[in-house]
Scaffold this motif. Structure first.
Motif, PDB file in Angstrom:
ATOM      1  N   LEU A  14    -112.150  75.009   1.125  1.00 43.45           N
ATOM      2  CA  LEU A  14    -112.654  75.808   2.239  1.00 43.45           C
ATOM      3  C   LEU A  14    -111.587  76.704   2.859  1.00 43.45           C
ATOM      4  O   LEU A  14    -111.908  77.637   3.593  1.00 43.45           O
ATOM      5  CB  LEU A  14    -113.206  74.885   3.329  1.00 43.45           C
ATOM      6  N   GLY A  15    -110.322  76.406   2.588  1.00 42.95           N
ATOM      7  CA  GLY A  15    -109.248  77.129   3.253  1.00 42.95           C
ATOM      8  C   GLY A  15    -109.050  76.676   4.685  1.00 42.95           C
ATOM      9  O   GLY A  15    -108.566  77.441   5.527  1.00 42.95           O
ATOM     10  N   TYR A  16    -109.402  75.412   4.958  1.00 43.26           N
ATOM     11  CA  TYR A  16    -109.255  74.858   6.309  1.00 43.26           C
ATOM     12  C   TYR A  16    -107.820  74.371   6.462  1.00 43.26           C
ATOM     13  O   TYR A  16    -107.533  73.179   6.413  1.00 43.26           O
ATOM     14  CB  TYR A  16    -110.259  73.720   6.497  1.00 43.26           C
ATOM     15  N   LEU A  17    -106.923  75.325   6.654  1.00 39.25           N
ATOM     16  CA  LEU A  17    -105.495  75.050   6.581  1.00 39.25           C
ATOM     17  C   LEU A  17    -105.040  74.020   7.608  1.00 39.25           C
ATOM     18  O   LEU A  17    -104.217  73.150   7.310  1.00 39.25           O
ATOM     19  CB  LEU A  17    -104.712  76.355   6.762  1.00 39.25           C
ATOM     20  N   VAL A  18    -105.575  74.090   8.830  1.00 39.43           N
ATOM     21  CA  VAL A  18    -105.128  73.154   9.867  1.00 39.43           C
ATOM     22  C   VAL A  18    -105.521  71.712   9.549  1.00 39.43           C
ATOM     23  O   VAL A  18    -104.938  70.773  10.093  1.00 39.43           O
ATOM     24  CB  VAL A  18    -105.672  73.535  11.266  1.00 39.43           C
ATOM     25  N   GLY A  19    -106.505  71.542   8.675  1.00 39.58           N
ATOM     26  CA  GLY A  19    -106.945  70.196   8.329  1.00 39.58           C
ATOM     27  C   GLY A  19    -106.325  69.637   7.067  1.00 39.58           C
ATOM     28  O   GLY A  19    -106.560  68.474   6.728  1.00 39.58           O
ATOM     29  N   VAL A  20    -105.525  70.442   6.373  1.00 40.36           N
ATOM     30  CA  VAL A  20    -104.962  69.982   5.102  1.00 40.36           C
ATOM     31  C   VAL A  20    -103.852  68.960   5.309  1.00 40.36           C
ATOM     32  O   VAL A  20    -103.800  67.940   4.613  1.00 40.36           O
ATOM     33  CB  VAL A  20    -104.458  71.182   4.270  1.00 40.36           C
ATOM     34  N   ALA A  21    -102.968  69.195   6.258  1.00 43.61           N
ATOM     35  CA  ALA A  21    -101.858  68.258   6.473  1.00 43.61           C
ATOM     36  C   ALA A  21    -102.350  66.858   6.844  1.00 43.61           C
ATOM     37  O   ALA A  21    -101.859  65.864   6.286  1.00 43.61           O
ATOM     38  CB  ALA A  21    -100.898  68.798   7.530  1.00 43.61           C
ATOM     39  N   PRO A  22    -103.319  66.719   7.765  1.00 43.05           N
ATOM     40  CA  PRO A  22    -103.839  65.372   8.025  1.00 43.05           C
ATOM     41  C   PRO A  22    -104.452  64.725   6.786  1.00 43.05           C
ATOM     42  O   PRO A  22    -104.328  63.508   6.592  1.00 43.05           O
ATOM     43  CB  PRO A  22    -104.903  65.617   9.106  1.00 43.05           C
ATOM     44  N   ALA A  23    -105.107  65.530   5.948  1.00 41.76           N
ATOM     45  CA  ALA A  23    -105.698  64.989   4.724  1.00 41.76           C
ATOM     46  C   ALA A  23    -104.619  64.526   3.749  1.00 41.76           C
ATOM     47  O   ALA A  23    -104.768  63.501   3.077  1.00 41.76           O
ATOM     48  CB  ALA A  23    -106.596  66.041   4.071  1.00 41.76           C
ATOM     49  N   LEU A  24    -103.528  65.264   3.673  1.00 38.27           N
ATOM     50  CA  LEU A  24    -102.415  64.880   2.798  1.00 38.27           C
ATOM     51  C   LEU A  24    -101.788  63.562   3.248  1.00 38.27           C
ATOM     52  O   LEU A  24    -101.506  62.682   2.425  1.00 38.27           O
ATOM     53  CB  LEU A  24    -101.349  65.980   2.797  1.00 38.27           C
ATOM     54  N   THR A  25    -101.581  63.409   4.545  1.00 41.07           N
ATOM     55  CA  THR A  25    -100.941  62.184   5.036  1.00 41.07           C
ATOM     56  C   THR A  25    -101.869  60.979   4.902  1.00 41.07           C
ATOM     57  O   THR A  25    -101.406  59.859   4.659  1.00 41.07           O
ATOM     58  CB  THR A  25    -100.498  62.340   6.500  1.00 41.07           C
ATOM     59  N   ALA A  26    -103.173  61.208   5.054  1.00 38.39           N
ATOM     60  CA  ALA A  26    -104.121  60.107   4.856  1.00 38.39           C
ATOM     61  C   ALA A  26    -104.083  59.635   3.406  1.00 38.39           C
ATOM     62  O   ALA A  26    -104.046  58.431   3.130  1.00 38.39           O
ATOM     63  CB  ALA A  26    -105.528  60.552   5.240  1.00 38.39           C
ATOM     64  N   LEU A  27    -104.078  60.578   2.474  1.00 38.54           N
ATOM     65  CA  LEU A  27    -104.023  60.219   1.058  1.00 38.54           C
ATOM     66  C   LEU A  27    -102.708  59.520   0.721  1.00 38.54           C
ATOM     67  O   LEU A  27    -102.671  58.605  -0.110  1.00 38.54           O
ATOM     68  CB  LEU A  27    -104.200  61.472   0.199  1.00 38.54           C
ATOM     69  N   ALA A  28    -101.636  59.926   1.380  1.00 41.29           N
ATOM     70  CA  ALA A  28    -100.325  59.316   1.124  1.00 41.29           C
ATOM     71  C   ALA A  28    -100.335  57.814   1.392  1.00 41.29           C
ATOM     72  O   ALA A  28     -99.606  57.055   0.748  1.00 41.29           O
ATOM     73  CB  ALA A  28     -99.259  59.993   1.981  1.00 41.29           C
ATOM     74  N   ASP A  29    -101.176  57.380   2.320  1.00 43.83           N
ATOM     75  CA  ASP A  29    -101.217  55.959   2.682  1.00 43.83           C
ATOM     76  C   ASP A  29    -101.704  55.066   1.548  1.00 43.83           C
ATOM     77  O   ASP A  29    -101.477  53.849   1.579  1.00 43.83           O
ATOM     78  CB  ASP A  29    -102.120  55.751   3.905  1.00 43.83           C
ATOM     79  N   VAL A  30    -102.386  55.657   0.557  1.00 43.01           N
ATOM     80  CA  VAL A  30    -102.940  54.831  -0.522  1.00 43.01           C
ATOM     81  C   VAL A  30    -102.340  55.184  -1.882  1.00 43.01           C
ATOM     82  O   VAL A  30    -102.854  54.764  -2.917  1.00 43.01           O
ATOM     83  CB  VAL A  30    -104.484  54.965  -0.577  1.00 43.01           C
ATOM     84  N   GLU A  31    -101.262  55.960  -1.874  1.00 43.21           N
ATOM     85  CA  GLU A  31    -100.621  56.347  -3.129  1.00 43.21           C
ATOM     86  C   GLU A  31     -99.311  55.591  -3.333  1.00 43.21           C
ATOM     87  O   GLU A  31     -98.827  54.893  -2.436  1.00 43.21           O
ATOM     88  CB  GLU A  31    -100.357  57.861  -3.133  1.00 43.21           C
ATOM     89  N   SER A  32     -98.741  55.745  -4.506  1.00 43.20           N
ATOM     90  CA  SER A  32     -97.454  55.117  -4.806  1.00 43.20           C
ATOM     91  C   SER A  32     -96.374  55.693  -3.904  1.00 43.20           C
ATOM     92  O   SER A  32     -96.551  56.758  -3.296  1.00 43.20           O
ATOM     93  CB  SER A  32     -97.077  55.364  -6.269  1.00 43.20           C
ATOM     94  N   GLU A  33     -95.265  55.014  -3.822  1.00 43.16           N
ATOM     95  CA  GLU A  33     -94.196  55.436  -2.914  1.00 43.16           C
ATOM     96  C   GLU A  33     -93.707  56.845  -3.231  1.00 43.16           C
ATOM     97  O   GLU A  33     -93.505  57.658  -2.327  1.00 43.16           O
ATOM     98  CB  GLU A  33     -93.038  54.440  -2.999  1.00 43.16           C
ATOM     99  N   VAL A  34     -93.545  57.135  -4.505  1.00 48.11           N
ATOM    100  CA  VAL A  34     -93.050  58.460  -4.901  1.00 48.11           C
ATOM    101  C   VAL A  34     -94.065  59.543  -4.558  1.00 48.11           C
ATOM    102  O   VAL A  34     -93.730  60.582  -3.982  1.00 48.11           O
ATOM    103  CB  VAL A  34     -92.723  58.487  -6.408  1.00 48.11           C
ATOM    104  N   GLU A  35     -95.330  59.304  -4.910  1.00 44.09           N
ATOM    105  CA  GLU A  35     -96.372  60.291  -4.630  1.00 44.09           C
ATOM    106  C   GLU A  35     -96.597  60.429  -3.128  1.00 44.09           C
ATOM    107  O   GLU A  35     -96.820  61.538  -2.621  1.00 44.09           O
ATOM    108  CB  GLU A  35     -97.676  59.887  -5.322  1.00 44.09           C
ATOM    109  N   ALA A  36     -96.520  59.335  -2.408  1.00 50.87           N
ATOM    110  CA  ALA A  36     -96.691  59.379  -0.955  1.00 50.87           C
ATOM    111  C   ALA A  36     -95.612  60.239  -0.311  1.00 50.87           C
ATOM    112  O   ALA A  36     -95.889  61.028   0.607  1.00 50.87           O
ATOM    113  CB  ALA A  36     -96.657  57.969  -0.380  1.00 50.87           C
ATOM    114  N   ALA A  37     -94.388  60.111  -0.790  1.00 51.53           N
ATOM    115  CA  ALA A  37     -93.289  60.912  -0.246  1.00 51.53           C
ATOM    116  C   ALA A  37     -93.536  62.395  -0.496  1.00 51.53           C
ATOM    117  O   ALA A  37     -93.285  63.242   0.375  1.00 51.53           O
ATOM    118  CB  ALA A  37     -91.969  60.479  -0.870  1.00 51.53           C
TER     119      ALA A  37
END
Length: 237
Positions: free
Chosen positions: A187-210
């Motif tokens: 959608l190009g919802y730029l302000v919402g991308v960073a929160p989505a990235l950090t949420a996904l980081a919580d369930v990924e491997s340490e390297v991918e989360a970083a």
């Protein structure tokens, strides 16, 4: 893609609101302007008075039950935001306003999915009732999917994933967070991308989360520290 959306999606809420002032006496435009300014509050923890003034103007212009219900939904969201962000405790007002919205909006109203989602937020974050929140989010997700509302779907995916994460279902959580991120990027919802990235980081491997958190930090910096609550979380220690 409208000019209002382009500005809103990049965190330029003041400019977007000014564009909507052209039709300030139109109930629909007044409600959209209110929603833009409340979103600014959610991302910046500021602008409360301006959002309240816009909301009162929208409430005064509402003539139909649909318009009154939509305005009540916005009042509930503003009160919720004020409460969870620590500006002022308005939890009772949030619950009452969303209850009023539910009474005014028809069951097939296009505003029902958003109302259901916001009632889910109340259940999860103010009442701490995860089962009720899940029911509301699922109802909102179904309605948003049927209506083709990808932005709302990005929120319902994220919050359903958050509940799955709390339950220890990492596969379901990863799927939901991934879908939320995909939709926001699409959608190009730029302000919402960073929160989505950090949420996904919580369930990924340490390297991918970083990697995901580093990308989120870059986006937050690009947007001038927005969202402010995420900027604080991602600040180097």
């Amino acid at each position: 893609m409208s000019d209002v959306w382009r500005l809103r999606s990049r965190g330029c809420w003041g400019e977007a609101a000014r564009l909507l002032e052209v039709d300030a006496n139109d109930p629909g435009s007044a409600l959209e302007r209110t929603a833009v300014l409340i979103e600014q509050c959610m991302f910046t923890s500021s602008g409360w008075s301006e959002a309240e003034d816009a909301l009162r103007a929208a409430e005064a212009l509402a003539r139909t039950d649909e318009q009154r219900g939509a305005a009540a939904c916005e009042r509930g969201h503003l009160a919720y935001a004020s409460t969870v962000l620590g500006a002022r405790d308005r939890a009772d007002e949030a619950r009452a306003a969303l209850g009023r919205g539910a009474a005014l909006l028809a069951l097939d109203s296009p505003n029902r999915p958003l109302l259901d989602f916001r009632r889910g937020l109340i259940s999860e974050h103010l009442s701490h009732n995860a089962p009720a929140a899940r029911v509301a989010y699922r109802r909102a997700h179904a309605g948003a999917t049927e209506a083709g509302d990808d932005l709302l779907c990005s929120f319902t995916w994220r919050h359903l994933a958050g509940l799955a994460f709390q339950d220890g279902d990492l596969a379901e959580a990863r799927h939901g967070f991934t879908e939320s991120l995909r939709l926001r990027e699409q959608l190009g919802y730029l302000v919402g991308v960073a929160p989505a990235l950090t949420a996904l980081a919580d369930v990924e491997s340490e390297v991918e989360a970083a990697r995901l958190r580093a990308e989120a930090a870059r986006l937050v910096q690009l947007l001038g520290g927005i969202p402010v609550w995420l900027s604080n979380q991602l600040a180097p220690t």
